[in-house]
Design an enzyme around this catalytic site. Structure first.
Site, short mmCIF file in Angstrom:
data_model
loop_
_atom_site.label_atom_id
_atom_site.label_comp_id
_atom_site.label_asym_id
_atom_site.label_seq_id
_atom_site.Cartn_x
_atom_site.Cartn_y
_atom_site.Cartn_z
N ASN A 1 4.44 -4.30 0.48
CA ASN A 1 4.44 -3.27 -0.56
C ASN A 1 3.10 -2.54 -0.59
O ASN A 1 2.79 -1.84 -1.55
CB ASN A 1 4.69 -3.90 -1.94
CG ASN A 1 6.02 -4.59 -2.00
OD1 ASN A 1 7.01 -4.09 -1.48
ND2 ASN A 1 6.06 -5.75 -2.63
N HIS B 1 14.22 -5.64 -12.25
CA HIS B 1 13.49 -6.77 -11.67
C HIS B 1 13.59 -8.01 -12.57
O HIS B 1 13.67 -7.91 -13.80
CB HIS B 1 12.03 -6.37 -11.51
CG HIS B 1 11.23 -7.34 -10.71
ND1 HIS B 1 10.40 -8.27 -11.28
CD2 HIS B 1 11.14 -7.53 -9.37
CE1 HIS B 1 9.80 -8.99 -10.33
NE2 HIS B 1 10.25 -8.55 -9.16
N GLU C 1 13.43 0.57 -14.03
CA GLU C 1 12.42 0.86 -13.02
C GLU C 1 12.52 2.35 -12.69
O GLU C 1 13.57 2.96 -12.89
CB GLU C 1 12.68 0.03 -11.75
CG GLU C 1 12.55 -1.46 -11.99
CD GLU C 1 12.89 -2.31 -10.77
OE1 GLU C 1 12.70 -1.85 -9.63
OE2 GLU C 1 13.35 -3.44 -10.97
N SER D 1 13.29 -1.40 -6.39
CA SER D 1 12.59 -2.04 -5.27
C SER D 1 13.54 -2.50 -4.17
O SER D 1 13.10 -2.76 -3.06
CB SER D 1 11.78 -3.22 -5.77
OG SER D 1 12.62 -4.15 -6.40
N ASP E 1 9.15 0.81 -15.60
CA ASP E 1 8.33 0.06 -14.64
C ASP E 1 8.19 0.91 -13.37
O ASP E 1 9.16 1.12 -12.65
CB ASP E 1 9.03 -1.28 -14.34
CG ASP E 1 8.28 -2.11 -13.31
OD1 ASP E 1 7.25 -1.64 -12.79
OD2 ASP E 1 8.74 -3.24 -13.03
N HIS F 1 6.77 0.36 -7.92
CA HIS F 1 6.84 0.81 -6.52
C HIS F 1 6.64 2.31 -6.36
O HIS F 1 6.71 2.82 -5.25
CB HIS F 1 8.18 0.38 -5.90
CG HIS F 1 8.31 -1.09 -5.79
ND1 HIS F 1 7.90 -1.80 -4.68
CD2 HIS F 1 8.77 -2.01 -6.67
CE1 HIS F 1 8.12 -3.09 -4.87
NE2 HIS F 1 8.65 -3.25 -6.07
N LYS G 1 0.55 -3.54 -5.33
CA LYS G 1 1.37 -2.84 -4.34
C LYS G 1 0.55 -1.68 -3.79
O LYS G 1 -0.33 -1.91 -2.95
CB LYS G 1 2.70 -2.45 -4.97
CG LYS G 1 3.41 -3.71 -5.55
CD LYS G 1 4.78 -3.49 -6.02
CE LYS G 1 5.34 -4.63 -6.86
NZ LYS G 1 5.38 -5.93 -6.21
C1 LIG Z 1 9.92 -3.53 -10.04
C2 LIG Z 1 8.92 -4.63 -10.00
N1 LIG Z 1 8.21 -4.89 -11.11
C3 LIG Z 1 7.30 -5.88 -11.13
C4 LIG Z 1 7.06 -6.66 -10.03
C5 LIG Z 1 6.06 -7.77 -10.09
O1 LIG Z 1 4.82 -7.30 -9.72
P1 LIG Z 1 3.69 -8.31 -9.21
O2 LIG Z 1 3.94 -8.51 -7.76
O3 LIG Z 1 2.42 -7.59 -9.51
O4 LIG Z 1 3.84 -9.56 -9.99
C6 LIG Z 1 7.74 -6.41 -8.85
C7 LIG Z 1 7.44 -7.24 -7.67
O5 LIG Z 1 7.96 -7.19 -6.65
C8 LIG Z 1 8.71 -5.38 -8.85
O6 LIG Z 1 9.42 -5.13 -7.74
#
Ligand SMILES: Cc1ncc(COP(=O)(O)O)c(C=O)c1O
Length: 376
Positions: free
Chosen positions: A42, A122, A164, A168, A193, A196, A225
């Site tokens: 990522n 997520h 989101e 992802s 969120d 990505h 990321k």
């Molecule tokens: C949409 C989304 N939010 C949050 C996270 C979590 O982030 P972190 O890797 O900083 O814990 C991810 C992790 O893959 C994600 O895909």
């Protein structure tokens, strides 16, 4: 030390064998040093491997929760930098995106509230909703009409629409202006969120909300990321971050983000902003990869640097990933429960550090691997 599994944990042996039988066992991958052949990180802007970064003045550890004595100058500078960049009043840093989402959703929603949650959100958002004990309406992926219907069904109750901005696993995005309008009409809060999307999309990499001209009530991003460090943040009005400071459990009951990591995160945000070639490169390479795979008649979903190649059965995805690795191309097989049954996939990603030749080599390897798999 060789240790035999204690009797109380022996059930795990059988459970692990079951996962292996079903092609669902996850094992530790080898470290992959070769960025050019890695298509599953990522690290979209190619900032994670920077070595020139210096944070001589930053302490290695916070030493305590930030509510106690863990607060440092680096936290404050990072949060100011992020808030200014996004044009929002305030930001609060968490130790990871998981901790941020889990803490934010559970701190905001009360048991008597409604959370409207996209079906593909997520795990961290789902877990936060569970902890809040609010009623959760899971709506079909990207279905704004279903969001609207869920909100109107419970008119008068406090409601949170959680999504989101760039999914992802499917690389798609909700209609953010419509979601904003639906939330406004129903008096609901919009929580987005942008894990990505930040750094990659929008003016100065400010994400898909900024690109769409939408201001969410709560904007979440991670530093692990695009920004090549670790940690995450919530951004919005000052009342939001003050509330999270008081009530977000992973923030309150955990050691603060390491100040060195905060400095690295700030450096990553600055680099992302200053070096716009990274954004241009990751998007150009993504287009090249998408065009290359489409030319093989493969069905590719979504847009941008996450490129989901759905192959169906977990075993097929694992086999494909393994065969590609043998050809020196590192990709990740994504299987249930991360994605729905029957939609196991390779989740390919491009980064700013891939060259055109790297992408061409990866597409060639995928073509050859699929040909071999088809004939075996
Ligand atoms: C949409 C989304 N939010 C949050 C996270 C979590 O982030 P972190 O890797 O900083 O814990 C991810 C992790 O893959 C994600 O895909």
């Amino acid at each position: 030390v060789k240790q035999s599994t204690p009797p109380a944990l022996q059930f795990l042996e059988e459970a692990l064998r079951g996962l292996e039988r079903d092609g669902l066992l996850r094992t530790r991958p080898e470290p992959v040093p070769n960025v050019a052949r890695t298509f599953c990180s990522n690290d979209y802007l190619g900032l994670a491997g920077r070595t020139g970064f210096r944070a001589a003045e930053a302490a290695t550890g916070a030493g305590a929760s930030r509510l106690v004595v863990g607060e440092s100058r680096e936290h404050i500078l990072l949060e100011e930098e992020v808030a200014n960049w996004l044009g929002l009043e305030s930001a609060l840093a968490f130790t990871s995106g998981y901790a941020a989402n889990f803490g934010i959703v559970s701190a905001l929603a009360r048991a008597e509230d409604l959370i409207v949650s996209d079906a593909l959100n997520h795990a961290s958002l789902i877990d936060g909703a569970r902890l809040s004990r609010a009623e959760v309406a899971v709506v079909p992926h990207l279905d704004v009409g279903a969001v609207e219907a869920a909100l109107w069904r419970v008119r008068g109750r406090r409601a949170w629409v959680v999504t989101e901005s760039y999914f992802s696993m499917d690389a798609d995005s909700p209609d953010l202006p419509r979601l904003r309008a639906v939330c406004d009409a129903a008096g609901a809060a919009l929580v987005v969120d942008e894990a990505h999307a930040l750094g990659v999309f929008g003016p100065e990499g400010r994400g898909l909300c900024a690109k769409a001209g939408v201001v969410p009530d709560v904007l979440i991003g991670t530093f692990g990321k695009s920004f090549g460090a670790a940690g995450a943040f919530a951004a919005g009005c000052r009342a939001l971050t003050a509330w999270l400071w008081n009530r977000a459990r992973p923030f309150v009951f955990s050691t603060g983000m390491s100040p060195v990591v905060a400095a690295a995160a700030r450096d990553g945000v600055r680099a992302a902003l200053a070096e716009s070639w990274r954004r241009d490169a990751v998007l150009a390479r993504a287009e090249q990869m998408r065009d290359g795979l489409a030319a093989l008649d493969l069905s590719i979903r979504g847009f941008g640097p996450i490129i989901p190649l759905v192959v169906g059965e977990p075993r097929r995805a694992v086999r494909l990933a393994r065969d590609l690795r043998e050809r020196g191309v590192h990709v990740q097989a994504i299987r249930p429960p991360s994605v729905a049954e029957g939609t196991a996939r390779l989740r390919l990603t491009t980064t700013a550090l891939h060259s055109e030749a790297d992408i061409a080599a990866a597409v060639r390897a995928i073509r050859e691997t699929l040909a071999c798999l088809g004939s075996s």
